[in-house]
Design a protein around this motif. Structure first.
Motif, mmCIF file in Angstrom:
data_model
loop_
_atom_site.group_PDB
_atom_site.id
_atom_site.type_symbol
_atom_site.label_atom_id
_atom_site.label_comp_id
_atom_site.label_asym_id
_atom_site.label_seq_id
_atom_site.Cartn_x
_atom_site.Cartn_y
_atom_site.Cartn_z
ATOM 1 N N ILE A 129 -7.765 -4.342 1.645
ATOM 2 C CA ILE A 129 -7.987 -3.030 2.250
ATOM 3 C C ILE A 129 -8.671 -3.202 3.608
ATOM 4 C CG2 ILE A 129 -9.215 -0.836 2.028
ATOM 5 C CD1 ILE A 129 -8.848 -1.085 -1.014
ATOM 6 N N PHE B 232 0.843 -1.198 0.000
ATOM 7 C CA PHE B 232 0.000 0.000 0.000
ATOM 8 C C PHE B 232 0.879 1.250 0.000
ATOM 9 C CE2 PHE B 232 -3.193 -3.031 1.462
ATOM 10 C CZ PHE B 232 -4.336 -2.592 0.820
ATOM 11 N N LEU C 92 -10.184 3.233 0.622
ATOM 12 C CA LEU C 92 -9.262 3.123 1.755
ATOM 13 C C LEU C 92 -9.259 4.407 2.575
ATOM 14 C CD1 LEU C 92 -6.981 1.829 3.419
ATOM 15 C CD2 LEU C 92 -5.361 2.609 1.674
ATOM 16 N N VAL D 107 -2.836 3.030 -3.633
ATOM 17 C CA VAL D 107 -3.624 1.852 -3.999
ATOM 18 C C VAL D 107 -3.563 1.700 -5.518
ATOM 19 C CG1 VAL D 107 -5.887 0.742 -3.941
ATOM 20 C CG2 VAL D 107 -5.171 2.196 -2.040
#
Length: 437
Positions: free
Chosen positions: A430, A69, A364, A421
């Motif tokens: 996530i 991430f 997210l 992402v």
């Protein structure tokens, strides 16, 4: 003793006589004894092929495969499996600079296609194919602006560009006597009023460098920039994540003169920092100032299609001090990687990958803020990357992520994390990250 060295003792003695030394030790006389290695090298004994394979499998097993991430200029995008298979063909893997068009039609052809794709994604007239990576491409664009500006020797750089890119630009500027000045940022974006002030009060500005999306993932509004920069007789340089241009406004639409950046986002694996490939595109009037290689399409004396190096009064063919740059080797293998990727994905595939990245990042971000422990640092539109402030210990949180198989963001300040992402990240991944918070 040196069975792989071609030089005989008499060869070595002849060379030492020319430079005026009696032994090889004299050659290293200025190297301090404290840094010299006098022991035996820790080299393993010989192994069979099977043993070597087992050894590297054991070493490889020590690596941890993390769910990524993190971004900050390098992104975990999907790589179609056919690309490494094609790239490993010997005619691609071992090819070198295509000086002789008669035997380099394949290499010249795919470089031409790479240029065409970069020009289409950026909206610019011309593309080259010799940039090492996005940072050096940006530095070369700075030098290109100074060369085009003749007596102008100052370049303005936005504070919102990637610090790694800025470091390379500063290095190039230092050794070429170019005066760099930063454009202040306001709420995470380049301050247009500050730029206007700098352009109106200073002389000798050759170019202005900005980034889109910027280092913080923000999609900046560059309305009015091109007009202000061109009124000051300077060039507008825009660094972009190339894959994002499948859906974002192109550098050409913003009025940029030079578009540069990294091609890593076109499916090239992160692979510990390289190799990657840079791209550089520009308006047609700047083609003579563009460094590197340009491949053109023509016809031979039989009327058949042929690809050739175009406008060859470049690095290898003229005096160094007159060259626009001194790029000699070329990242054509990675250019081929990007070309195959774009061919496989197509316009719709590139767009869908970008849209999935955008949607995942916003999902997210919303989930992080909903925990009550995070706040968005910049109230600005972002693409697939964003910066949040955490109300706890950032280092402890990142350790928790790592312990659970997640590479969770890049720390950009004491209380701030930048998350990225891509289309590879799933809702389940996530949600797992959110649960760890």
């Amino acid at each position: 003793m040196y069975k792989y060295f071609p030089h005989t003792e008499s060869d070595l003695q002849a060379m030492m006589d020319v430079i005026g030394i009696k032994s090889l030790d004299e050659l290293y006389a200025e190297v301090p004894e404290s840094v010299r290695f006098r022991g035996d090298y820790q080299l393993p004994s010989e192994m069979s092929e099977l043993e070597v394979r087992q050894l590297f499998e054991q070493l490889g097993a020590q690596n941890r495969q993390l769910v990524c991430f993190s971004g900050a200029g390098v992104y975990d995008h999907y790589t179609p499996s056919v690309i490494p298979q094609l790239l490993s063909r010997s005619e691609f893997l071992t090819s070198y600079t295509p000086y002789q068009a008669e035997i380099s039609q394949g290499t010249l052809h795919y470089i031409f296609e790479f240029q065409s794709m970069m020009a289409e994604l950026t909206g610019m007239d011309i593309s080259n194919a010799s940039m090492y990576d996005g940072s050096t491409a940006t530095a070369e664009a700075m030098m290109m602006a100074v060369a085009a500006g003749k007596k102008q020797n100052k370049v303005l750089v936005s504070e919102t560009i990637d610090p790694k890119t800025l470091a390379v630009v500063k290095t190039y500027a230092h050794f070429h006597g170019i005066d760099l000045e930063m454009i202040p940022a306001k709420n995470g974006v380049t301050d247009l009023s500050a730029l206007n002030s700098q352009l109106s009060t200073q002389t000798g500005v050759a170019g202005v460098i900005v980034q889109q999306p910027n280092f913080f993932g923000i999609v900046e509004d560059y309305s009015g920039f091109a007009e202000a920069i061109h009124n000051a007789k300077a060039l507008f340089i825009m660094n972009s994540v190339i894959a994002d241009l499948a859906v974002l406004k192109t550098p050409a639409e913003w009025g940029a003169d030079i578009a540069v950046g990294d091609g890593q986002s076109l499916g090239i694996p992160m692979q510990w920092g390289g190799p990657y490939v840079g791209y550089m595109c520009c308006t047609e009037k700047l083609i003579r100032k563009m460094p590197g290689r340009i491949v053109g399409k023509t016809v031979d004396n039989r009327g058949q299609r042929a690809f050739v190096l175009t406008l060859q009064a470049r690095e290898q063919h003229i005096r160094r001090q007159k060259a626009t740059s001194n790029i000699c080797s070329n990242q054509s293998l990675m250019a081929l990687f990007a070309t195959i990727y774009c061919s496989l994905m197509g316009r719709q595939g590139l767009k869908e990958a970008a849209e999935l990245s955008y949607a995942g990042a916003h999902y997210l971000c919303d989930k992080l803020i909903a925990t009550g422990h995070f706040t968005l640092v910049y109230n600005q539109p972002f693409f697939n990357e964003f910066v949040v402030r955490y109300d706890g210990n950032v280092d402890a949180l990142q350790r928790r992520f790592l312990e659970n198989g997640i590479f969770g963001g890049v720390k950009v300040a004491d209380e701030e994390l930048m998350f990225a992402v891509t289309e590879k990240r799933t809702k389940e991944e996530i949600d797992k990250l959110i649960a760890l918070v």
